[in-house]
Scaffold this motif. Structure first.
Motif, short mmCIF file in Angstrom:
data_model
loop_
_atom_site.label_atom_id
_atom_site.label_comp_id
_atom_site.label_asym_id
_atom_site.label_seq_id
_atom_site.Cartn_x
_atom_site.Cartn_y
_atom_site.Cartn_z
N LEU A 106 -12.38 -76.08 9.30
CA LEU A 106 -13.69 -76.14 9.94
C LEU A 106 -14.65 -76.99 9.09
N PRO A 107 -15.41 -77.88 9.71
CA PRO A 107 -16.25 -78.81 8.94
C PRO A 107 -17.22 -78.14 7.97
N ALA A 108 -17.84 -77.02 8.38
CA ALA A 108 -18.79 -76.37 7.48
C ALA A 108 -18.11 -75.88 6.21
N TYR A 109 -16.89 -75.37 6.36
CA TYR A 109 -16.15 -74.91 5.18
C TYR A 109 -15.70 -76.11 4.35
N ALA A 110 -15.39 -77.23 5.01
CA ALA A 110 -15.02 -78.44 4.28
C ALA A 110 -16.19 -78.92 3.42
N ASP A 111 -17.41 -78.81 3.96
CA ASP A 111 -18.60 -79.21 3.18
C ASP A 111 -18.74 -78.34 1.94
N THR A 112 -18.56 -77.02 2.11
CA THR A 112 -18.64 -76.12 0.96
C THR A 112 -17.54 -76.43 -0.04
N MET A 113 -16.34 -76.70 0.47
CA MET A 113 -15.21 -77.03 -0.41
C MET A 113 -15.50 -78.31 -1.19
N GLY A 127 -39.56 -71.26 -17.63
CA GLY A 127 -38.79 -70.02 -17.51
C GLY A 127 -39.28 -69.15 -16.38
N GLY A 128 -40.62 -69.05 -16.24
CA GLY A 128 -41.18 -68.25 -15.16
C GLY A 128 -40.86 -68.83 -13.80
N ALA A 129 -40.90 -70.17 -13.69
CA ALA A 129 -40.59 -70.82 -12.42
C ALA A 129 -39.12 -70.62 -12.05
N GLN A 130 -38.24 -70.71 -13.04
CA GLN A 130 -36.81 -70.52 -12.77
C GLN A 130 -36.52 -69.09 -12.31
N LYS A 131 -37.19 -68.13 -12.92
CA LYS A 131 -36.99 -66.73 -12.50
C LYS A 131 -37.50 -66.52 -11.07
N ARG A 132 -38.64 -67.15 -10.75
CA ARG A 132 -39.15 -66.99 -9.40
C ARG A 132 -38.21 -67.62 -8.38
N VAL A 133 -37.65 -68.78 -8.69
CA VAL A 133 -36.68 -69.40 -7.80
C VAL A 133 -35.51 -68.43 -7.57
N GLY A 134 -35.06 -67.76 -8.63
CA GLY A 134 -33.98 -66.79 -8.49
C GLY A 134 -34.34 -65.66 -7.55
N ARG A 135 -35.55 -65.12 -7.72
CA ARG A 135 -35.98 -64.01 -6.84
C ARG A 135 -36.10 -64.47 -5.39
N VAL A 136 -36.77 -65.62 -5.21
CA VAL A 136 -36.99 -66.11 -3.85
C VAL A 136 -35.67 -66.42 -3.16
N ALA A 190 -18.41 -74.50 -11.07
CA ALA A 190 -18.35 -74.73 -12.52
C ALA A 190 -19.73 -74.94 -13.12
N ASP A 191 -20.69 -75.42 -12.31
CA ASP A 191 -22.05 -75.63 -12.83
C ASP A 191 -22.90 -74.38 -12.71
N GLY A 192 -22.30 -73.26 -12.28
CA GLY A 192 -23.02 -72.00 -12.18
C GLY A 192 -23.67 -71.75 -10.84
N SER A 193 -23.63 -72.72 -9.92
CA SER A 193 -24.23 -72.55 -8.60
C SER A 193 -23.38 -71.62 -7.73
N LEU A 194 -24.04 -70.89 -6.84
CA LEU A 194 -23.35 -69.95 -5.97
C LEU A 194 -23.23 -70.51 -4.56
N PHE A 195 -22.12 -70.15 -3.90
CA PHE A 195 -21.85 -70.59 -2.53
C PHE A 195 -21.35 -69.40 -1.73
N PRO A 251 -26.99 -72.43 -3.48
CA PRO A 251 -26.79 -73.15 -4.75
C PRO A 251 -27.98 -73.12 -5.69
N TYR A 252 -29.18 -72.74 -5.18
CA TYR A 252 -30.32 -72.60 -6.08
C TYR A 252 -30.16 -71.40 -7.01
N LEU A 253 -29.25 -70.50 -6.68
CA LEU A 253 -28.90 -69.40 -7.57
C LEU A 253 -27.86 -69.94 -8.54
N ASP A 254 -28.24 -70.12 -9.79
CA ASP A 254 -27.35 -70.78 -10.75
C ASP A 254 -27.60 -70.25 -12.15
N ASP A 255 -27.17 -71.00 -13.15
CA ASP A 255 -27.30 -70.55 -14.54
C ASP A 255 -28.75 -70.42 -14.98
#
Length: 318
Positions: free
Chosen positions: A86-93, A196-205, A238-243, A279-283
């Motif tokens: 499926l194309p959407a899964y191919a994009d994630t892959m 650091g504060g901005a990165q934490k907020r991105v994680g929460r959002v 490998a770069d810590g991003s989530l999918f 992918p904004y959820l990362d290291d």
């Protein structure tokens, strides 16, 4: 040959053929080969991200095998009823292959190179990042293992007691003016604290957005429609991003697929839409999202997590 990132179309085209291996050549071409066309360094059947020698002796990087796609090891239920990817899964892959296979190998190449060869290798990393020099810079400038990301030195650049650059010969007056050292030191502290504060907020959002995206898929974007979702599966690149893999669990623990009840097109759109945000959820914000997750057993060397959507939805947006 123009170096470019791998795309979902590259993978669906490969899977639609009959070749065994999708490989990356040293000059940036994506080729379809059979097992008989390569000689892996291990002497065994090649696996993803393994280097091998082609018949002409040139080194290639194995990106994915037909067997891995057909077994749905990386992304469960990624094939339709006719066995097509499926194309959407191919994009994630494609994103996973770029993050886990292509970029690490090219970053290592750049780190080992010198002079003009290094400049070309760095340009290649930027090209594989789709021209995103910020992403390339983060990869090329990652701290050594054990160091804290984003804070590689232990003193301010204006520290007068250690780390000074002293010249015994040369010009006798400054080449350009600078603000006072204490102002620079304060600016360093303030900017890093703000980062650091901005990165934490991105994680929460983005954790809240992930919970909202699961709801939207299950309700057809109708916030008033009841739905039953307790957790969702994510995999880490490998770069810590989530999918998102497309798997979720009800509050009672029953395992289901986000695409259940959707036709192929709607299912592909749903997974692809989640892929814009997770992918904004990362290291950079791991300390925000990791406590929300239960680590699952690895599959094919890849990390998987089960994110608690109830906890994610309760995070503050501020």
């Amino acid at each position: 040959m123009t170096v470019r990132p791998i795309t979902g179309s590259d993978i669906t085209t490969f899977h639609a053929g009959r070749s065994d291996l999708l490989v990356l050549t040293a000059d940036g071409r994506f080729q379809h080969l059979d097992y008989s066309d390569v000689r892996p360094a291990t002497g065994k059947q090649p696996t993803p991200y393994e280097h091998a020698a082609a018949r002409d002796g040139a080194e290639v990087l194995v990106l994915v095998t037909r067997a891995v796609i057909d077994a749905e090891d990386w992304l469960p239920d990624s094939l339709d009823d006719d066995g097509r990817l499926l194309p959407a899964y191919a994009d994630t892959m494609a994103e996973l292959i770029l993050a886990d296979g292509i970029l690490p190998s090219r970053v290592r190449k750049a780190a080992a190179a010198t002079g003009g060869a290094r400049a070309r290798a760095v340009a290649e990393v930027i090209a594989y990042c789709g021209g995103d020099s910020d992403r390339a810079g983060r990869l090329l400038g990652e701290p050594a293992q054990g160091e804290r990301p984003g804070r590689r030195c232990t003193q301010h650049p204006t520290d007068t007691n250690r780390g000074r650059l002293t010249a015994t010969h040369g010009p006798q007056k400054p080449a350009y003016p600078l603000p006072p050292g204490d102002r620079i030191a304060t600016a360093v502290d303030e900017s890093l604290a703000a980062l650091g504060g901005a990165q934490k907020r991105v994680g929460r959002v983005m954790a809240v957005v992930t919970a909202a995206a699961v709801r939207d898929v299950l309700t057809g974007h109708d916030a008033d429609t009841p739905f039953d979702a307790g957790s969702v599966e994510l995999t880490e690149g490998a770069d810590g991003s989530l999918f998102a893999t497309g798997r979720y669990w009800t509050a009672a623990g029953e395992e289901r697929r986000l695409t259940d009840g959707l036709d192929d097109l709607d299912g592909q759109f749903a997974i692809g839409e989640m892929g814009e945000w997770t992918p904004y959820l990362d290291d950079t914000n791991r300390d925000v999202w990791r406590p929300l997750c239960e680590e699952l057993p690895e599959r094919d060397g890849r990390k998987f997590y089960r994110m608690d959507l109830i906890k994610a939805a309760a995070l503050p947006l501020d």
